[in-house]
Write a protein that holds these residues in place. Structure first.
Motif, PDB file in Angstrom:
ATOM      1  N   UNK A  15     -17.192  -9.182  57.222  1.00  0.00           N
ATOM      2  CA  UNK A  15     -18.238  -9.955  57.538  1.00  0.00           C
ATOM      3  C   UNK A  15     -18.685 -10.177  56.222  1.00  0.00           C
ATOM      4  N   UNK A  16     -19.626 -11.302  56.295  1.00  0.00           N
ATOM      5  CA  UNK A  16     -20.258 -11.898  55.224  1.00  0.00           C
ATOM      6  C   UNK A  16     -19.778 -13.072  54.686  1.00  0.00           C
ATOM      7  N   UNK A  17     -20.733 -13.789  53.932  1.00  0.00           N
ATOM      8  CA  UNK A  17     -20.351 -15.161  53.449  1.00  0.00           C
ATOM      9  C   UNK A  17     -20.339 -14.997  52.019  1.00  0.00           C
ATOM     10  N   UNK A  18     -19.996 -14.019  51.435  1.00  0.00           N
ATOM     11  CA  UNK A  18     -19.852 -13.805  49.859  1.00  0.00           C
ATOM     12  C   UNK A  18     -18.788 -14.762  49.341  1.00  0.00           C
ATOM     13  N   UNK A  19     -18.900 -15.119  48.004  1.00  0.00           N
ATOM     14  CA  UNK A  19     -17.921 -16.006  47.382  1.00  0.00           C
ATOM     15  C   UNK A  19     -16.695 -15.287  47.119  1.00  0.00           C
ATOM     16  N   UNK A  20     -16.775 -13.892  47.041  1.00  0.00           N
ATOM     17  CA  UNK A  20     -15.463 -13.317  46.992  1.00  0.00           C
ATOM     18  C   UNK A  20     -14.948 -12.616  48.217  1.00  0.00           C
ATOM     19  N   UNK A  21     -15.409 -13.036  49.423  1.00  0.00           N
ATOM     20  CA  UNK A  21     -14.939 -12.590  50.564  1.00  0.00           C
ATOM     21  C   UNK A  21     -13.904 -13.821  51.202  1.00  0.00           C
ATOM     22  N   UNK A  22     -12.567 -13.435  50.983  1.00  0.00           N
ATOM     23  CA  UNK A  22     -11.454 -14.553  51.722  1.00  0.00           C
ATOM     24  C   UNK A  22     -11.749 -14.771  52.996  1.00  0.00           C
ATOM     25  N   UNK A  27     -19.830 -22.345  55.800  1.00  0.00           N
ATOM     26  CA  UNK A  27     -20.937 -23.343  56.375  1.00  0.00           C
ATOM     27  C   UNK A  27     -20.476 -24.712  56.408  1.00  0.00           C
ATOM     28  N   UNK A  28     -21.136 -25.470  57.439  1.00  0.00           N
ATOM     29  CA  UNK A  28     -20.777 -26.804  57.740  1.00  0.00           C
ATOM     30  C   UNK A  28     -21.248 -27.791  56.625  1.00  0.00           C
ATOM     31  N   UNK A  29     -22.325 -27.431  55.821  1.00  0.00           N
ATOM     32  CA  UNK A  29     -22.739 -27.580  54.632  1.00  0.00           C
ATOM     33  C   UNK A  29     -21.895 -27.680  53.518  1.00  0.00           C
ATOM     34  N   UNK A  30     -21.246 -26.457  53.217  1.00  0.00           N
ATOM     35  CA  UNK A  30     -20.425 -26.384  52.273  1.00  0.00           C
ATOM     36  C   UNK A  30     -19.105 -26.792  52.629  1.00  0.00           C
ATOM     37  N   UNK A  31     -18.688 -26.936  53.811  1.00  0.00           N
ATOM     38  CA  UNK A  31     -17.398 -27.569  54.181  1.00  0.00           C
ATOM     39  C   UNK A  31     -17.445 -29.105  53.766  1.00  0.00           C
ATOM     40  N   UNK A  32     -18.707 -29.420  53.889  1.00  0.00           N
ATOM     41  CA  UNK A  32     -18.877 -31.119  53.874  1.00  0.00           C
ATOM     42  C   UNK A  32     -18.794 -31.560  52.450  1.00  0.00           C
ATOM     43  N   UNK A  33     -19.182 -30.604  51.417  1.00  0.00           N
ATOM     44  CA  UNK A  33     -19.460 -30.836  50.100  1.00  0.00           C
ATOM     45  C   UNK A  33     -18.154 -31.344  49.658  1.00  0.00           C
ATOM     46  N   UNK A  34     -16.987 -30.959  50.193  1.00  0.00           N
ATOM     47  CA  UNK A  34     -15.772 -31.435  49.709  1.00  0.00           C
ATOM     48  C   UNK A  34     -14.797 -30.434  49.159  1.00  0.00           C
ATOM     49  N   UNK A  35     -13.955 -30.390  48.044  1.00  0.00           N
ATOM     50  CA  UNK A  35     -13.190 -29.523  47.647  1.00  0.00           C
ATOM     51  C   UNK A  35     -13.567 -28.279  46.791  1.00  0.00           C
ATOM     52  N   UNK A  36     -14.902 -28.499  46.589  1.00  0.00           N
ATOM     53  CA  UNK A  36     -15.591 -27.154  45.764  1.00  0.00           C
ATOM     54  C   UNK A  36     -15.666 -25.994  46.187  1.00  0.00           C
ATOM     55  N   UNK A  37     -15.353 -25.670  47.618  1.00  0.00           N
ATOM     56  CA  UNK A  37     -15.127 -24.495  48.384  1.00  0.00           C
ATOM     57  C   UNK A  37     -13.779 -23.948  47.948  1.00  0.00           C
ATOM     58  N   UNK A  38     -13.658 -22.549  47.388  1.00  0.00           N
ATOM     59  CA  UNK A  38     -12.459 -22.007  47.218  1.00  0.00           C
ATOM     60  C   UNK A  38     -11.653 -21.663  48.487  1.00  0.00           C
ATOM     61  N   UNK A  39     -10.405 -21.880  48.201  1.00  0.00           N
ATOM     62  CA  UNK A  39      -9.586 -21.256  49.427  1.00  0.00           C
ATOM     63  C   UNK A  39      -9.169 -19.944  49.332  1.00  0.00           C
ATOM     64  N   UNK A  40      -8.787 -19.611  50.409  1.00  0.00           N
ATOM     65  CA  UNK A  40      -8.463 -17.924  50.650  1.00  0.00           C
ATOM     66  C   UNK A  40      -7.312 -17.458  49.504  1.00  0.00           C
ATOM     67  N   UNK A  41      -6.596 -18.500  49.227  1.00  0.00           N
ATOM     68  CA  UNK A  41      -5.618 -17.954  48.018  1.00  0.00           C
ATOM     69  C   UNK A  41      -6.208 -17.836  46.577  1.00  0.00           C
ATOM     70  N   UNK A  42      -7.058 -18.722  46.664  1.00  0.00           N
ATOM     71  CA  UNK A  42      -7.834 -18.398  45.124  1.00  0.00           C
ATOM     72  C   UNK A  42      -8.968 -17.137  45.223  1.00  0.00           C
TER      73      UNK A  42
END
Length: 121
Positions: A15-22, A27-42
């Motif tokens: 659980x949690x929304x930490x950037x190190x959690x695959x 959030x919808x706001x982060x997803x709407x910002x484009x490809x700046x969100x790291x993928x699970x593989x990254x």
């Protein structure tokens, strides 16, 4: 007997929304910002680099670490064989051009009325 809690070791999603959690929920706001969100593989790759290496008394790697060669594991010096392909895209200045350039710089710095400017590309 105690029931194991759902966690990373038991295969459950964290659980949690930490950037190190695959397994985080973006959030919808982060997803709407484009490809700046790291993928699970990254995220998994970056977390792999974060792991610590565990060694025994003799210095052998027991746990962790990256899949590297024996020279890195045993902490011995490694030598890279020279290859002409690695040095093909380099510039080499001859001794005559270098001495001419030094003479021009010396002449320019000796003149108090000349100003040397650094040229930017």
């Amino acid at each position: 007997m105690k029931k194991p809690s759902p966690g990373k070791k038991n295969g459950a999603k964290r659980l949690g929304a930490a950037s190190s959690n695959p397994d985080r929920v973006v959030s919808a706001k982060s997803a709407g910002s484009g490809p700046s969100v790291r993928t699970k593989a990254t995220i998994n790759r970056l977390n792999m680099y974060r792991g610590k290496v565990k060694r025994d008394k003799s210095g052998k790697i027991v746990k962790g670490g990256l899949a590297v060669g024996a020279t890195v594991q045993n902490m011995t010096a490694a030598r890279v064989q020279p290859d002409r392909r690695w040095f093909g895209n380099t510039r080499v200045v001859g001794q005559q051009e270098l001495s001419d350039f030094k003479a021009q710089i010396d002449a320019a710095t000796a003149d108090p009325y000349a100003v040397l400017l650094r040229r930017h590309k």
